[in-house]
Enzyme design. Structure first.
Site, PDB file in Angstrom:
ATOM      1  N   LYS A   1      -8.096 -17.702  -2.986  1.00  0.00           N
ATOM      2  CA  LYS A   1      -7.948 -16.274  -2.707  1.00  0.00           C
ATOM      3  C   LYS A   1      -6.578 -15.800  -3.161  1.00  0.00           C
ATOM      4  O   LYS A   1      -5.552 -16.360  -2.769  1.00  0.00           O
ATOM      5  CB  LYS A   1      -8.143 -15.991  -1.215  1.00  0.00           C
ATOM      6  CG  LYS A   1      -8.119 -14.502  -0.874  1.00  0.00           C
ATOM      7  CD  LYS A   1      -8.516 -14.261   0.569  1.00  0.00           C
ATOM      8  CE  LYS A   1      -8.418 -12.786   0.949  1.00  0.00           C
ATOM      9  NZ  LYS A   1      -9.321 -11.941   0.129  1.00  0.00           N
TER      10      LYS A   1
ATOM     11  N   GLY B   1     -16.355  -4.788  -2.355  1.00  0.00           N
ATOM     12  CA  GLY B   1     -15.845  -5.680  -1.324  1.00  0.00           C
ATOM     13  C   GLY B   1     -14.608  -6.434  -1.750  1.00  0.00           C
ATOM     14  O   GLY B   1     -14.026  -7.164  -0.948  1.00  0.00           O
ATOM     15  N   THR B   2     -14.205  -6.267  -3.003  1.00  0.00           N
ATOM     16  CA  THR B   2     -12.959  -6.867  -3.486  1.00  0.00           C
ATOM     17  C   THR B   2     -11.779  -6.211  -2.766  1.00  0.00           C
ATOM     18  O   THR B   2     -11.810  -5.010  -2.476  1.00  0.00           O
ATOM     19  CB  THR B   2     -12.823  -6.648  -5.005  1.00  0.00           C
ATOM     20  OG1 THR B   2     -14.015  -7.079  -5.646  1.00  0.00           O
ATOM     21  CG2 THR B   2     -11.644  -7.414  -5.562  1.00  0.00           C
ATOM     22  N   THR B   3     -10.733  -6.974  -2.487  1.00  0.00           N
ATOM     23  CA  THR B   3      -9.526  -6.413  -1.871  1.00  0.00           C
ATOM     24  C   THR B   3      -8.340  -6.619  -2.812  1.00  0.00           C
ATOM     25  O   THR B   3      -8.457  -7.201  -3.874  1.00  0.00           O
ATOM     26  CB  THR B   3      -9.246  -7.069  -0.514  1.00  0.00           C
ATOM     27  OG1 THR B   3      -9.097  -8.492  -0.691  1.00  0.00           O
ATOM     28  CG2 THR B   3     -10.385  -6.814   0.464  1.00  0.00           C
TER      29      THR B   3
ATOM     30  N   GLY C   1      -7.136  -8.434   2.896  1.00  0.00           N
ATOM     31  CA  GLY C   1      -7.454  -7.053   3.222  1.00  0.00           C
ATOM     32  C   GLY C   1      -7.938  -6.900   4.648  1.00  0.00           C
ATOM     33  O   GLY C   1      -7.663  -5.894   5.307  1.00  0.00           O
TER      34      GLY C   1
ATOM     35  N   HIS D   1      -7.694 -18.403   4.588  1.00  0.00           N
ATOM     36  CA  HIS D   1      -8.754 -18.295   3.592  1.00  0.00           C
ATOM     37  C   HIS D   1      -8.684 -19.467   2.623  1.00  0.00           C
ATOM     38  O   HIS D   1      -7.741 -20.252   2.634  1.00  0.00           O
ATOM     39  CB  HIS D   1      -8.628 -16.980   2.810  1.00  0.00           C
ATOM     40  CG  HIS D   1      -9.120 -15.791   3.563  1.00  0.00           C
ATOM     41  ND1 HIS D   1      -8.317 -15.080   4.423  1.00  0.00           N
ATOM     42  CD2 HIS D   1     -10.333 -15.174   3.593  1.00  0.00           C
ATOM     43  CE1 HIS D   1      -9.008 -14.086   4.955  1.00  0.00           C
ATOM     44  NE2 HIS D   1     -10.234 -14.117   4.460  1.00  0.00           N
ATOM     45  N   HIS D   2      -9.687 -19.534   1.747  1.00  0.00           N
ATOM     46  CA  HIS D   2      -9.758 -20.594   0.754  1.00  0.00           C
ATOM     47  C   HIS D   2      -8.568 -20.528  -0.211  1.00  0.00           C
ATOM     48  O   HIS D   2      -7.956 -19.475  -0.409  1.00  0.00           O
ATOM     49  CB  HIS D   2     -11.066 -20.516  -0.031  1.00  0.00           C
ATOM     50  CG  HIS D   2     -11.268 -19.203  -0.738  1.00  0.00           C
ATOM     51  ND1 HIS D   2     -10.814 -18.956  -2.009  1.00  0.00           N
ATOM     52  CD2 HIS D   2     -11.875 -18.049  -0.323  1.00  0.00           C
ATOM     53  CE1 HIS D   2     -11.133 -17.725  -2.372  1.00  0.00           C
ATOM     54  NE2 HIS D   2     -11.778 -17.149  -1.360  1.00  0.00           N
TER      55      HIS D   2
ATOM     56  N   ALA E   1     -12.589  -3.714   3.425  1.00  0.00           N
ATOM     57  CA  ALA E   1     -11.868  -4.983   3.380  1.00  0.00           C
ATOM     58  C   ALA E   1     -12.756  -6.139   3.810  1.00  0.00           C
ATOM     59  O   ALA E   1     -12.508  -7.289   3.437  1.00  0.00           O
ATOM     60  CB  ALA E   1     -10.632  -4.923   4.278  1.00  0.00           C
TER      61      ALA E   1
END
Length: 227
Positions: free
Chosen positions: A138, A77-79, A144, A134-135, A103
């Site tokens: 990131k 799940g890493t982009t 992604g 996003h946070h 993504a």
């Protein structure tokens, strides 16, 4: 089943909790325990039904090389690593590994992709724009998910030029807004994750699905099979 979760970040910790709630055994490895994938030896990997990676782009590439080279089923799940995608797909195919990447593992986001394709066909002359938030921690921008959302729009209507604006704020789990605008009106599709459980549930269900399988899939290709 016994799952190995790579990454002690916020999402990794939630994934471990969700996997336990599903009745699975879980072991979690942080970066300090697995620098350059040194912990991912063949005997160690042989003890797990699947590996779930939610780390960083740099760590994920090393982890994928180690896991896929040993035929370990893997959910990523890493982009931010997709420039290596062809190499990873090829490695998985050569070694007979199960490799599932995406993504975004949220079922809601997968629905957003479908609606985006429909919107691109419905109003082909509108101006399309994506805003993603996003946070602050990131690392990749655009996300992604935003890139996949743009790809979904442009696959449905190749004539569209879709811009992306990225914002990094606080501890935001993820907000994606697709805007289609004309001179007279605007249409918005929005997905907001209130909790990382949205991603964790999908990732655990993906790990359950891939166990015992060989092949390479994007999460969007199999999400409909999860029930």
């Amino acid at each position: 089943m016994l799952f190995l979760v790579l990454g002690r970040g916020k999402t990794g910790r939630v994934i471990a909790d969700v996997a336990s709630e599903h009745g699975h055994g879980v072991q979690v490895l942080g970066e300090e325990e697995n620098r350059n994938a040194m912990a991912l030896t063949p005997p160690f990997l042989a003890g797990f039904d699947a590996v779930i990676d939610f780390t960083t782009p740099e760590a994920a590439v090393s982890n994928m090389r180690a896991c896929l080279a040993n035929g370990a089923p893997m959910v990523v799940g890493t982009t931010g690593w997709y420039d290596h995608l062809d190499d990873m797909r090829s490695l998985a195919a050569r070694k007979g590994a199960g490799f599932l990447y995406g993504a975004n593992f949220s079922i809601g986001v997968q629905t957003l992709y479908r609606l985006a394709r429909e919107l691109a066909v419905a109003v082909p002359h509108y101006h399309f724009e994506i805003t993603e938030t996003h946070h602050a921690g990131k690392k990749d921008a655009p996300s992604g998910t935003a890139l996949s959302l743009r790809q979904a729009v442009q696959a449905a209507n190749p004539s569209l030029n879709v811009s992306i604006e990225s914002k990094r704020e606080g501890d935001v789990a993820g907000i994606h807004v697709l805007e289609a605008r004309s001179d007279y009106e605007v249409i918005e599709l929005k997905h907001e994750a209130f909790s990382r459980r949205a991603f964790a549930e999908g990732a655990v269900r993906a790990a359950e699905w891939i166990t015992g399988k060989t092949g390479v899939w994007n999460f969007s290709e199999i999400v409909g099979q999860l029930g």
